[in-house]
Motif scaffolding. Sequence first.
Motif, mmCIF file in Angstrom:
data_model
loop_
_atom_site.group_PDB
_atom_site.id
_atom_site.type_symbol
_atom_site.label_atom_id
_atom_site.label_comp_id
_atom_site.label_asym_id
_atom_site.label_seq_id
_atom_site.Cartn_x
_atom_site.Cartn_y
_atom_site.Cartn_z
ATOM 1 N N ALA A 59 0.814 -1.185 0.000
ATOM 2 C CA ALA A 59 0.000 0.000 0.000
ATOM 3 C C ALA A 59 0.872 1.270 0.000
ATOM 4 N N SER A 98 8.548 -11.982 2.823
ATOM 5 C CA SER A 98 8.784 -10.878 3.748
ATOM 6 C C SER A 98 9.564 -11.391 4.963
ATOM 7 N N TYR A 99 10.777 -10.881 5.120
ATOM 8 C CA TYR A 99 11.585 -11.262 6.292
ATOM 9 C C TYR A 99 10.963 -10.703 7.571
ATOM 10 N N THR A 100 10.335 -9.535 7.432
ATOM 11 C CA THR A 100 9.714 -8.903 8.599
ATOM 12 C C THR A 100 8.558 -9.763 9.117
ATOM 13 N N ALA A 128 14.613 -2.754 2.374
ATOM 14 C CA ALA A 128 15.210 -3.476 3.502
ATOM 15 C C ALA A 128 15.933 -4.708 2.954
ATOM 16 N N GLY A 130 14.886 -6.176 0.020
ATOM 17 C CA GLY A 130 14.802 -6.117 -1.444
ATOM 18 C C GLY A 130 13.819 -7.090 -2.069
HETATM 19 P P1 G4P Z 1 11.783 -5.928 1.566
HETATM 20 O O1 G4P Z 1 10.574 -5.686 0.701
HETATM 21 O O2 G4P Z 1 12.858 -4.882 1.357
HETATM 22 O O3 G4P Z 1 12.300 -7.317 1.472
HETATM 23 O O4 G4P Z 1 11.346 -5.693 3.053
HETATM 24 P P2 G4P Z 1 10.571 -6.544 4.101
HETATM 25 O O5 G4P Z 1 9.861 -7.700 3.448
HETATM 26 O O6 G4P Z 1 11.501 -6.790 5.212
HETATM 27 O O7 G4P Z 1 9.501 -5.450 4.478
HETATM 28 C C1 G4P Z 1 8.144 -5.737 4.573
HETATM 29 C C2 G4P Z 1 7.328 -4.481 4.758
HETATM 30 O O8 G4P Z 1 7.880 -3.657 5.781
HETATM 31 C C3 G4P Z 1 7.213 -3.585 3.557
HETATM 32 O O9 G4P Z 1 5.948 -2.977 3.651
HETATM 33 C C4 G4P Z 1 8.303 -2.531 3.792
HETATM 34 O O10 G4P Z 1 8.021 -1.345 3.095
HETATM 35 C C5 G4P Z 1 8.193 -2.361 5.268
HETATM 36 N N1 G4P Z 1 9.393 -1.945 5.959
HETATM 37 C C6 G4P Z 1 10.635 -2.480 5.879
HETATM 38 N N2 G4P Z 1 11.440 -1.863 6.755
HETATM 39 C C7 G4P Z 1 10.701 -0.920 7.376
HETATM 40 C C8 G4P Z 1 10.985 0.039 8.405
HETATM 41 O O11 G4P Z 1 12.078 0.172 8.935
HETATM 42 N N3 G4P Z 1 9.948 0.843 8.775
HETATM 43 C C9 G4P Z 1 8.705 0.760 8.233
HETATM 44 N N4 G4P Z 1 7.778 1.614 8.671
HETATM 45 N N5 G4P Z 1 8.395 -0.149 7.291
HETATM 46 C C10 G4P Z 1 9.397 -0.970 6.867
HETATM 47 P P3 G4P Z 1 4.646 -3.771 3.301
HETATM 48 O O12 G4P Z 1 4.463 -5.019 4.078
HETATM 49 O O13 G4P Z 1 4.651 -3.987 1.829
HETATM 50 O O14 G4P Z 1 3.529 -2.869 3.786
HETATM 51 P P4 G4P Z 1 2.906 -1.537 3.243
HETATM 52 O O15 G4P Z 1 3.161 -0.551 4.328
HETATM 53 O O16 G4P Z 1 3.550 -1.121 1.961
HETATM 54 O O17 G4P Z 1 1.477 -1.897 3.053
#
Ligand code: G4P
Length: 196
Positions: A59, A98-100, A128, A130
């Motif tokens: 998003a 997603s590693y997170t 993060a 990639g």
């Molecule tokens: P990657 O895409 O680089 O591999 O990153 P990763 O899977 O670790 O990140 C998953 C989600 O977390 C992504 O958002 C990314 O934008 C967000 N993210 C990564 N690092 C940070 C951080 O330090 N702070 C914040 N606020 N967000 C971070 P997403 O799951 O796609 O969610 P959305 O917010 O775009 O909906």
Amino acid sequence: MKLLQERIRREGIVRSHDVLIVSHFLNHQLDPQLFLAMAKEWQKRFKGKRIDKIMTIEASGIALAVVAGLVMEVPVVFAKKRGSVTLDDDQYCATVYSYTQKKSYAIRVEKDLLKPGEHLLIIDDFLANGQAVLGLAEIARQAECVLEGVGIAIEKGYQPGAALLRERGLDVQSLAVIRSMDPQSGAIEFDEAEAV
Ligand code: G4P
């Protein structure tokens, strides 16, 4: 980009070594004036490249990509994470880990939104690990598009994403590159090379 660095210093919250909260201007409340300045900076950095379309992922990438699309005068396509009523045969699909969140999810773009030979620019908020950009690059590959570059708002330079993408020959332009974050003191160190 100094303006973005200052904003991160002023309003960013270091939640942990790996997580920066930027809800006041990038991820929840959005600052259109800042987005406009960022879009103009990406335009400058990708000057001379043919860009027919911007691609992002929902998003948080969408708002940034729309402002960049306005400045560069090109349409914006975003990959959807949720299921769609469209038949699978009509969509390009890639898997993102997603590693997170420690899980994989599918991203999709309808096939008729990307034409073979189109030149794309990917825009996203964070870099993060990639994996999201790699998923978008995979969709560009399936669509036989040319990926001209990747514009990122905040790169966490100590995580492996940027190196992984550059190893694959991608032109990655991050507007703020964080070298380290300390959750105890809240201190954030930037890579000053990006601070134009
Ligand atoms: P990657 O895409 O680089 O591999 O990153 P990763 O899977 O670790 O990140 C998953 C989600 O977390 C992504 O958002 C990314 O934008 C967000 N993210 C990564 N690092 C940070 C951080 O330090 N702070 C914040 N606020 N967000 C971070 P997403 O799951 O796609 O969610 P959305 O917010 O775009 O909906």
